[in-house]
Motif scaffolding. Structure first.
Motif, short mmCIF file in Angstrom:
data_model
loop_
_atom_site.label_atom_id
_atom_site.label_comp_id
_atom_site.label_asym_id
_atom_site.label_seq_id
_atom_site.Cartn_x
_atom_site.Cartn_y
_atom_site.Cartn_z
N SER A 243 5.28 -1.54 8.20
CA SER A 243 4.44 -2.54 8.86
C SER A 243 4.05 -3.70 7.95
O SER A 243 3.78 -4.79 8.43
N TRP A 244 4.04 -3.49 6.65
CA TRP A 244 3.64 -4.55 5.72
C TRP A 244 4.84 -5.34 5.19
O TRP A 244 4.74 -6.08 4.21
N ALA A 245 5.99 -5.25 5.84
CA ALA A 245 7.21 -5.93 5.38
C ALA A 245 7.01 -7.44 5.23
O ALA A 245 7.50 -8.04 4.28
N SER A 246 6.27 -8.06 6.14
CA SER A 246 6.13 -9.51 6.08
C SER A 246 4.98 -9.97 5.18
O SER A 246 4.91 -11.14 4.82
N THR A 247 4.10 -9.05 4.78
CA THR A 247 2.96 -9.44 3.94
C THR A 247 3.09 -8.97 2.51
O THR A 247 2.41 -9.47 1.63
N GLY A 248 3.93 -7.95 2.26
CA GLY A 248 4.14 -7.45 0.91
C GLY A 248 3.21 -6.33 0.50
O GLY A 248 3.47 -5.64 -0.47
N SER A 249 2.12 -6.12 1.23
CA SER A 249 1.16 -5.07 0.88
C SER A 249 0.43 -4.59 2.12
O SER A 249 0.05 -5.39 2.98
N GLY B 186 -8.24 3.78 4.27
CA GLY B 186 -8.80 3.43 5.57
C GLY B 186 -7.93 2.46 6.36
O GLY B 186 -8.22 2.16 7.51
N THR B 187 -6.84 1.97 5.77
CA THR B 187 -5.93 1.04 6.44
C THR B 187 -4.87 1.82 7.22
O THR B 187 -4.29 2.77 6.70
N ARG B 188 -4.62 1.40 8.46
CA ARG B 188 -3.52 2.01 9.22
C ARG B 188 -2.22 1.32 8.84
O ARG B 188 -2.15 0.10 8.75
N VAL B 189 -1.17 2.12 8.63
CA VAL B 189 0.17 1.61 8.33
C VAL B 189 1.17 2.28 9.26
O VAL B 189 0.92 3.36 9.80
N GLY B 190 2.31 1.63 9.45
CA GLY B 190 3.36 2.19 10.29
C GLY B 190 4.69 2.12 9.57
O GLY B 190 4.93 1.21 8.76
N VAL B 191 5.56 3.09 9.86
CA VAL B 191 6.89 3.14 9.25
C VAL B 191 7.91 3.46 10.35
O VAL B 191 7.65 4.27 11.23
N THR B 192 9.07 2.82 10.26
CA THR B 192 10.18 3.08 11.17
C THR B 192 11.32 3.68 10.36
O THR B 192 11.65 3.19 9.29
N VAL B 193 11.92 4.75 10.89
CA VAL B 193 13.07 5.39 10.24
C VAL B 193 14.22 5.46 11.23
O VAL B 193 14.03 5.81 12.40
N HIS B 194 15.42 5.11 10.76
CA HIS B 194 16.64 5.29 11.54
C HIS B 194 17.47 6.35 10.83
O HIS B 194 17.97 6.12 9.73
N VAL C 88 -2.53 -3.77 2.27
CA VAL C 88 -3.88 -4.34 2.23
C VAL C 88 -3.91 -5.71 2.91
O VAL C 88 -4.91 -6.10 3.51
N ASP C 89 -2.79 -6.43 2.87
CA ASP C 89 -2.74 -7.79 3.41
C ASP C 89 -2.24 -7.89 4.84
O ASP C 89 -2.21 -8.98 5.41
N GLN C 90 -1.85 -6.78 5.47
CA GLN C 90 -1.22 -6.85 6.78
C GLN C 90 -2.21 -7.08 7.92
O GLN C 90 -1.81 -7.50 8.99
N GLY C 91 -3.50 -6.81 7.73
CA GLY C 91 -4.47 -6.94 8.81
C GLY C 91 -4.47 -5.71 9.70
O GLY C 91 -3.71 -4.78 9.49
N PRO C 92 -5.34 -5.68 10.72
CA PRO C 92 -5.45 -4.52 11.61
C PRO C 92 -4.14 -4.24 12.33
O PRO C 92 -3.42 -5.16 12.70
N LEU C 93 -3.86 -2.96 12.53
CA LEU C 93 -2.60 -2.54 13.14
C LEU C 93 -2.87 -1.48 14.21
O LEU C 93 -3.57 -0.50 13.95
N PRO C 94 -2.31 -1.64 15.42
CA PRO C 94 -2.42 -0.58 16.43
C PRO C 94 -1.59 0.64 16.03
O PRO C 94 -0.74 0.55 15.14
N LYS C 95 -1.78 1.74 16.72
CA LYS C 95 -0.99 2.95 16.46
C LYS C 95 0.48 2.73 16.83
O LYS C 95 0.81 1.99 17.74
N CYS C 96 1.35 3.43 16.11
CA CYS C 96 2.80 3.45 16.35
C CYS C 96 3.43 2.06 16.37
O CYS C 96 4.25 1.74 17.22
#
Length: 195
Positions: free
Chosen positions: A154-160, A135-143, A162-170
């Protein structure tokens, strides 16, 4: 009233007949002008239309400690949805294991934006063995750099997630991770919105 000379009128009539024959031939051959709509609405043949954006492929990230981190993408934005990246479809998966411990997740895509060879995709986790992740939204960037692709999440700064908090789309982070050589490749299809 047509002021053209009689010979000019004949050439114009011949050109019009030639154009009509070309159109009829294209329709009979199923060319780009052929209708593909079963209802005869004449929507045009969309089978040759390029999709608006895409992110595909599988690769493992490089980690000096030997972590097994894999990302797989199958995300697409249809041509008719060019101006609405939130209509993207598909899935992506990721997993992170070290010494037999870790977790994986499957994500339903809800947004895809690409620019040049960079893509940002987001979605909601539908299945995971990481407690609290579903149920958690996550985001990924690819180059997409060929054999040296990069990736961020999107969870790079939190490590998980589950810990990142709510995230908007994209939304995601900069692509700071590198892909392990020889493990795969990501492909980004650039978005070309009608601006």
């Amino acid at each position: 009233m047509n002021l053209a000379a009689p010979s000019a009128r004949r050439r114009t009539r011949a050109a019009a007949v030639g154009t009509a024959l070309l159109i009829a031939t294209a329709l009979a051959a199923g060319g780009p002008a052929a209708a593909s709509d079963n209802n005869g609405a004449g929507a045009g043949d969309r089978s040759t239309e390029r999709e608006a954006a895409a992110l595909t492929g599988t690769a493992k990230l490089y980690r000096s400690l030997g972590d097994d981190i894999t990302f797989t993408f199958d995300a697409h934005l249809a041509a008719e949805d060019t101006n609405d990246p939130s209509k993207a479809t598909g899935t992506f998966r990721f997993s992170h294991y070290l010494n037999g411990e870790g977790a994986s997740a499957e994500v339903k895509v809800d947004c895809l934006v690409t620019g040049g060879k960079v893509a940002v995709v987001s979605g909601v986790i539908t299945e995971s063995d990481l407690e609290g992740a579903e149920g958690t939204r996550v985001g990924v960037t690819v180059h997409d750099l060929g054999r040296k692709d990069r990736l961020g999440y999107s969870w790079a700064s939190t490590g998980s997630p589950v810990d990142q908090g709510p995230l908007p789309k994209c939304v995601s982070s900069a692509p700071f991770e590198t892909v392990r050589a020889g493990t795969g490749d990501f492909t980004v299809l650039p978005w070309e919105p009608r601006l």
